[in-house]
Write a protein that holds these residues in place. Structure first.
Motif, PDB file in Angstrom:
ATOM      1  N   LYS A 226       0.836  -1.201   0.000  1.00 28.88           N
ATOM      2  CA  LYS A 226       0.000   0.000   0.000  1.00 28.88           C
ATOM      3  C   LYS A 226       0.880   1.265   0.000  1.00 28.88           C
ATOM      4  CE  LYS A 226      -2.634   0.402   3.666  1.00 28.88           C
ATOM      5  NZ  LYS A 226      -3.666  -0.077   4.578  1.00 28.88           N
ATOM      6  N   TYR A 227       0.509   2.243  -0.757  1.00 27.86           N
ATOM      7  CA  TYR A 227       1.164   3.566  -0.834  1.00 27.86           C
ATOM      8  C   TYR A 227       2.569   3.526  -1.430  1.00 27.86           C
ATOM      9  CZ  TYR A 227      -2.592   4.596   2.465  1.00 27.86           C
ATOM     10  OH  TYR A 227      -3.812   4.703   3.072  1.00 27.86           O
TER      11      TYR A 227
ATOM     12  N   ASN B 194       4.964   4.358  -4.224  1.00 26.35           N
ATOM     13  CA  ASN B 194       4.853   5.314  -5.318  1.00 26.35           C
ATOM     14  C   ASN B 194       5.420   4.676  -6.586  1.00 26.35           C
ATOM     15  OD1 ASN B 194       4.786   7.404  -7.076  1.00 26.35           O
ATOM     16  ND2 ASN B 194       6.006   8.815  -5.815  1.00 26.35           N
TER      17      ASN B 194
ATOM     18  N   ASP C  78      -5.921   5.657   7.464  1.00 30.15           N
ATOM     19  CA  ASP C  78      -5.752   5.501   6.023  1.00 30.15           C
ATOM     20  C   ASP C  78      -6.514   6.568   5.256  1.00 30.15           C
ATOM     21  OD1 ASP C  78      -3.995   3.456   5.938  1.00 30.15           O
ATOM     22  OD2 ASP C  78      -5.515   1.878   5.891  1.00 30.15           O
TER      23      ASP C  78
ATOM     24  N   LYS D 152      -1.325   8.678   2.628  1.00 28.54           N
ATOM     25  CA  LYS D 152      -0.664   8.332   1.373  1.00 28.54           C
ATOM     26  C   LYS D 152       0.405   9.371   1.026  1.00 28.54           C
ATOM     27  CE  LYS D 152      -1.707   7.495  -3.479  1.00 28.54           C
ATOM     28  NZ  LYS D 152      -2.761   7.396  -4.500  1.00 28.54           N
TER      29      LYS D 152
ATOM     30  N   TYR E 238       3.573   8.956   3.066  1.00 25.96           N
ATOM     31  CA  TYR E 238       4.473   7.888   2.630  1.00 25.96           C
ATOM     32  C   TYR E 238       5.158   8.215   1.307  1.00 25.96           C
ATOM     33  CZ  TYR E 238       3.372   4.923   6.549  1.00 25.96           C
ATOM     34  OH  TYR E 238       3.274   4.433   7.821  1.00 25.96           O
TER      35      TYR E 238
END
Lengths: 309, 284, 514
Positions: C327-328, C330, C457, C462, C465
């Motif tokens: 998750k997150y 890039n 979340d 996001k 991170y």
């Protein structure tokens, strides 16, 4: 004779104790932390340190050794694997039969091929046949088993697709590993049979037999062979012991779950009780095989028997 | 005494010369020695030179044996590898002959309790199969050339100890030894001047075959991953590295294995020849 | 005579026809399994134990996935969804209330209760448990039983990574108290779970045999038996797959990928796992406390070419600290380009115009050693002489602890579906001496990591991170090397195999094509 056997068995005790001690020393100086192996790469150091204390790994060497021997002798307990937490005895007893089967099959091949080859080469000394087999035997001795195994896989699995490359649970799967492990012994037994036959043929009683006009084949089969096989049996026994300990590489190449592979992976995982127990077991088996060889030798050669009473 | 010895070795060499196999073995060994000594001249490439754009190539005019997964020349690595294998073979055996010889000579010469203790210790080592012993020692010492030699060497000590002890026992009571004792020579002098030179024959035979075994064991250890640090070109390690490429690039496995086999074959030829030459009784 | 001859010929002809039929038949009909009721899977390693808290390795987790269940699990999009727990309420920032599904039975016939769940979580947290660090956010004093199916768990801080941690097949597994206490130390070989399969036989180093659990509360698996075979050699796994002796082969080697692709009876499935292989700098002391030097070295290494050579197409070059499936991550970031001239310039600016001599540590893992060998050759070009040392793990970690390291190659796996696991243990200054092997300490990064882990979340988390990833690329405590691509070979008659990036696959969902 019985007294001799008992004495030999009694002599095993200090030897086995010595083996335990040596393996203990080796494991003690081996770099690496079993607690870290148990907890894995990513576990924090504090947890690892705590576990070390719990496992008794920080205790003085002699205390650890004493504890092991005490448990083994008094409770017949050789510990549990650090990694699987299962009794070492159980782990060894699942792996050992596989190694035993592999070594036995290799030995069988060695005897079935080696002895006839040895006889032929001796009887037809200096013939083309002799030269070829002798050369092959030398090549067999010179070939690294792990290379031979790979070449077999290359030919019979990759190129021809006849035999499976791994496992040891069906007849086709057993062929390649047994031949791989046995080839060196085939060579050694061939050479031994040959030189032993040639030695025996020079003796007086063979000459006497010949001079009495017996047929040559009769001389070979009835008089020469039985006597020539005595040293071969000894070598075969010693070879069998070597195979038990040397099966490691074959087991690794063909993914066979035997004792050798178990030992190597236990060393990698710093699973000390497993290494201890495994080496102990192999050493014991090795010694017993050697004892068996000595007894067999004595039984076959009455001249030696008298020394053992 | 001196002249007698010379002529003995002269005779041995004379017999050896007549054995074609032994001469072939000697040639192989000599060739390897030259290759190892002049590896930097003989090898077409440095053993660690990578070419990431020419990886896993088959044999060609530039790379006779092809390239490995890093684009390194396999032939050059095998040539440099002969240095490692010969070093390991000879140093390890040298070590075990010296250590085993010392132990065996001491045990045989003094007898009694010394003999008992030393030989029981050897029995312990002998009761662990040699390969397994070498694996355990190699694991506890860690990687490196010296450690590899030690691991292989230690595992072979007992057999030399036994051999030397037996020879010493057979010689100890002979007249010339008794004579040396009676003139008051020191124990060390007796062992080194009188006893050891007279049991050289079996040791030499055993050691020649021992070198072969040492090279095989070392390659086996490397194969399992208990060998040297990269990018050292060791034959066993090269073989093991080629394993995963065996279906498409089998020459990565074939050539190093061939190198090992030829070396061992040469040593075995020589060892057999030496045995026959040194012990005429055994000649067939 | 003549008649006999023709008879013989007739026999010959019919025999040949029969042979031709036998050869043609398998191709004419749709392929089926050689062993229709059994799913046979070729795995790489054997499990160590099936006691979920005594180990933390992928092979064990994979086997455990077939026999155990967790309170919550994740769906294909990495979202946490209920499993054994039917309902989860977040009472306040730190307290969670779980309600268990009713009527779930263990393999030994016992009913699942909150006692079992609480016992499991406590046990995962005990001293000596290998999954402690994954379950680390639980407050050990905050367990509370409400009734037979309801209980509460507290965390030490309001952390967003708590529920994701419970999905781990190890840490989050629910076991039966009675079974564990009865089996004692042997529990690892007599596991009792609530999952779709139960263990019936285990030949160590060879195979594990499972049987369908008929009272399973979920969807009934199609195969009545399942076998996990251990075949460490990659090429052998492919050969067994080609011969039809196995249905699914794990970790098909890069060399065999084209072979599997070309075989019309086989299918290839790939995914990127959540581990990042990296080369770390010891940022706590000279020379690598020098950011410019770190950047220079980063710039001198041709990551894509090296990764291609070492992993042979079985990995993607890594672009940052968070693996692409986490998750997150890039995923828009690009792999840094090699630039020797710029690297030399930075090296001079850093105060090393003539290069330097340094030591690179690795353990004996093949790809890491290979990577080290390549890095050694590449850094030669900017005048950096690298000495490789292959250390055994214990010695390696001891060296890290004693701060003796300079360069080192290792990997880090994000074992739970939350990015906190990827970057907090590895880059927060409080973790120096722990898993922050690079001994990297940076106030800005610390502050962001602290806030990000308690932020719920959403876009805000996001963005945090994303910033962290940019900063870590800039400050260069690691040279990001690779994310492993894992390929699976599957028979064409098999359906429903969805490999998991965490390494534990739901094999009970596999079916045959009808």
């Amino acid at each position: 004779m019985l007294g001799y056997i008992l004495r030999r068995c009694a002599m095993l005790i200090p030897v086995i104790l010595g083996v335990v001690f040596i393996v203990f020393v080796m494991m003690y100086i081996t770099p690496g932390d079993p607690a870290r192996m148990v907890l894995g790469e990513q576990a924090p150091q504090v947890d690892v340190d705590n576990l070390r204390v719990e496992m008794g790994l920080d205790d003085p060497f002699l205390l650890q050794f004493g504890r092991y021997v005490y448990n083994a002798v008094v409770h017949a307990d050789i510990g549990r694997s650090y990694i699987t937490k299962r009794p070492v005895w159980n782990e060894v007893m699942t792996a050992f039969p596989v190694t035993l089967k592999l070594s036995a099959m290799a030995m069988g091949i060695a005897l079935l091929v080696g002895i006839p080859c040895g006889i032929i080469t001796a009887v037809r000394q200096y013939s083309v046949f002799d030269n070829i087999i002798t050369l092959f035997a030398l090549m067999g001795i010179s070939m690294p088993v792990f290379w031979l195994g790979l070449l077999f896989i290359l030919l019979f699995t990759v190129r021809l697709g006849w035999l499976p490359p791994s496992g040891f649970d069906s007849i086709p799967a057993m062929i390649m590993p047994s031949v791989t492990l046995g080839l060196q012994s085939v060579a050694i037994i061939t050479r031994m049979t040959r030189s032993s036959m040639l030695e025996v043929v020079r003796h007086d009683y063979i000459r006497t037999a010949r001079s009495k006009g017996q047929k040559e084949s009769m001389v070979i089969w009835k008089h020469a062979l039985p006597n020539a096989l005595v040293p071969v049996v000894t070598i075969a026994g010693i070879q069998f012991g070597i195979l038990l300990g040397g099966a490691v590489l074959t087991e690794i190449i063909f993914s066979i779950p035997g004792l050798g592979r178990l030992m190597v992976s236990s060393i990698e995982m710093r699973d000390y009780p497993m290494v201890q127990g495994g080496v102990l077991f192999i050493a014991l088996a090795f010694c017993l095989v050697n004892l068996g060889v000595d007894l067999l030798y004595a039984w076959l050669d009455p001249r030696i028997k008298s020394q053992y009473t | 005494m001196q002249t007698k010895k010379n002529s003995l070795w002269g005779q041995v060499f004379g017999r050896l010369k007549k054995n074609r196999m032994a001469i072939l073995g000697l040639c192989i060994l000599f060739g390897l020695l030259i290759t190892a000594l002049f590896a930097n001249v003989v090898a077409p490439f440095p053993f660690d030179e990578q070419d990431l754009f020419a990886t896993l190539e088959g044999p060609s005019a530039t790379h006779w044996f092809g390239t490995d997964e890093f684009g390194r020349d396999i032939l050059s690595r095998i040539i440099y590898g002969s240095r490692i294998s010969l070093q390991v073979g000879f140093v390890a055996v040298g070590f075990s002959v010296m250590a085993g010889g010392f132990i065996g000579a001491t045990a045989g010469y003094y007898g009694g309790r010394t003999d008992n203790i030393l030989m029981r210790f050897m029995d312990v080592l002998l009761s662990i199969p040699q390969l397994l012993l070498a694996i355990s020692v190699a694991a506890s010492l860690g990687p490196g050339l010296l450690n590899l030699m030690l691991a292989v060497g230690i595992a072979a000590i007992p057999q030399y100890a036994r051999l030397v002890r037996a020879s010493v026992l057979s010689i100890r009571d002979q007249e010339f030894v008794e004579a040396a004792i009676s003139v008051g020579s020191s124990d060390l002098r007796i062992i080194f001047r009188h006893i050891l030179p007279n049991c050289m024959a079996p040791i030499i035979v055993q050691a020649t075959l021992g070198v072969a075994f040492a090279i095989l064991t070392a390659a086996g250890l490397s194969f399992i991953g208990l060998g040297l640090e990269p990018p050292t070109p060791e034959w066993g390690a090269m073989l093991s590295g080629g394993r995963e490429f065996i279906r498409d690039y089998p020459y990565m496995t074939i050539f190093p294995g061939l190198a090992i086999m030829i070396t061992i074959l040469g040593l075995n030829f020589l060892g057999d020849g030496l045995r026959d030459a040194l012990d005429p009784k055994l000649r067939n | 005579m003549n008649r006999k001859f023709s008879y013989r010929r007739g026999a010959k002809v019919s025999l040949m026809a029969l042979l031709a039929c036998m050869i043609a038949l398998p191709n004419a009909l749709a392929r089926t399994s050689k062993h229709p009721d059994t799913l046979v899977v070729a795995t790489t390693y054997d499990a160590k134990t099936l006691d979920p808290y005594m180990t933390n390795d992928v092979a064990s987790s994979n086997a455990m996935r077939q026999i155990y269940e967790t309170l919550v699990t994740i769906d294909d999009e990495d979202k946490v969804i209920p499993s054994l727990a039917e309902k989860i309420e977040r009472i306040d920032g730190m307290t969670y209330r779980f309600t268990l599904k009713k009527g779930v039975t263990f393999h030994n016939g016992e009913l699942l209760t909150s006692d079992d769940a609480l016992y499991s979580l406590k046990r995962a947290f005990e001293k000596g448990a290998s999954v402690r660090h994954i379950m680390g956010v639980i407050d050990p004093t905050g367990f509370k039983k409400i009734d037979d199916l309801t209980f509460e768990v507290k965390t030490i801080a309001p952390m967003s990574s708590f529920l994701p941690a419970l999905t781990h097949f190890g840490g989050g597994v629910i076991i039966n108290r009675k079974a564990v206490e009865a089996a004692g130390d042997d529990y690892g070989f007599t596991p009792v779970g609530t999952g779709p399969y139960k263990l019936v036989d285990w030949k160590k180093g060879d195979r594990m045999v499972f049987e369908r659990f008929e009272e399973y509360h979920g969807k009934r698996p199609e195969f009545s038996k399942m076998v996990l075979r251990v075949i460490p050699e990659a090429s052998n796994r492919t050969i067994e797959l080609e011969s039809g002796d196995v249905d699914i082969a794990f970790e098909v080697s890069s060399l065999d990928i084209s072979r599997v692709k070309a075989n019309k009876n086989l299918e290839l499935k790939t995914l990127v796992d959540n581990a990042t292989t990296y080369m770390g700098f010891n940022c706590s002391k000279a020379p690598y406390n020098n950011q410019k030097l770190r950047q220079a070295i980063t710039m001198a290494i041709n990551i894509p070419a090296s990764v291609k050579a070492v992993f042979r197409g079985n990995a993607y070059p890594a672009f940052g600290p968070i693996a692409p499936n986490v998750k997150y991550a890039n995923t828009a970031l690009e792999v840094p380009q090699v630039n020797i001239a710029q690297a030399k310039k930075l090296l001079a600016e850093a105060g090393y115009p003539n290069g330097l001599t340094t030591v690179l540590w690795t353990n004996s893992k093949k790809v890491r050693v290979g990577m080290a060998t390549i890095i050694q050759a590449q850094l030669k070009k900017i005048g950096v002489t690298v000495k490789i040392q292959v250390l055994e793990w214990g010695a390696y970690l001891q060296g890290l602890k004693d701060n003796k390291h300079e360069l080192f190659i290792v990997g880090w796996t994000c074992q739970t579906p939350d990015p906190d696991m990827a970057v907090y243990p590895t880059f927060h200054s409080s973790q120096i001496g722990g898993n922050n092997f690079a001994a990297f300490g940076d106030k800005e990064v610390d502050a962001l990591l602290d806030t990000a882990r308690i932020t719920p979340d959403g876009p805000e988390r996001k963005a945090m991170y994303f910033t962290i990833q940019d900063m870590l690329r800039e400050k260069a405590p690691w040279v990001f090397i690779a994310n492993k691509k894992i390929a699976f070979g599957v028979q064409d008659y098999i359906e429903g195999f969805v490999p998991s990036p965490y390494g534990f696959h739901a094999l009970y969902e596999v079916t045959t094509k009808k």
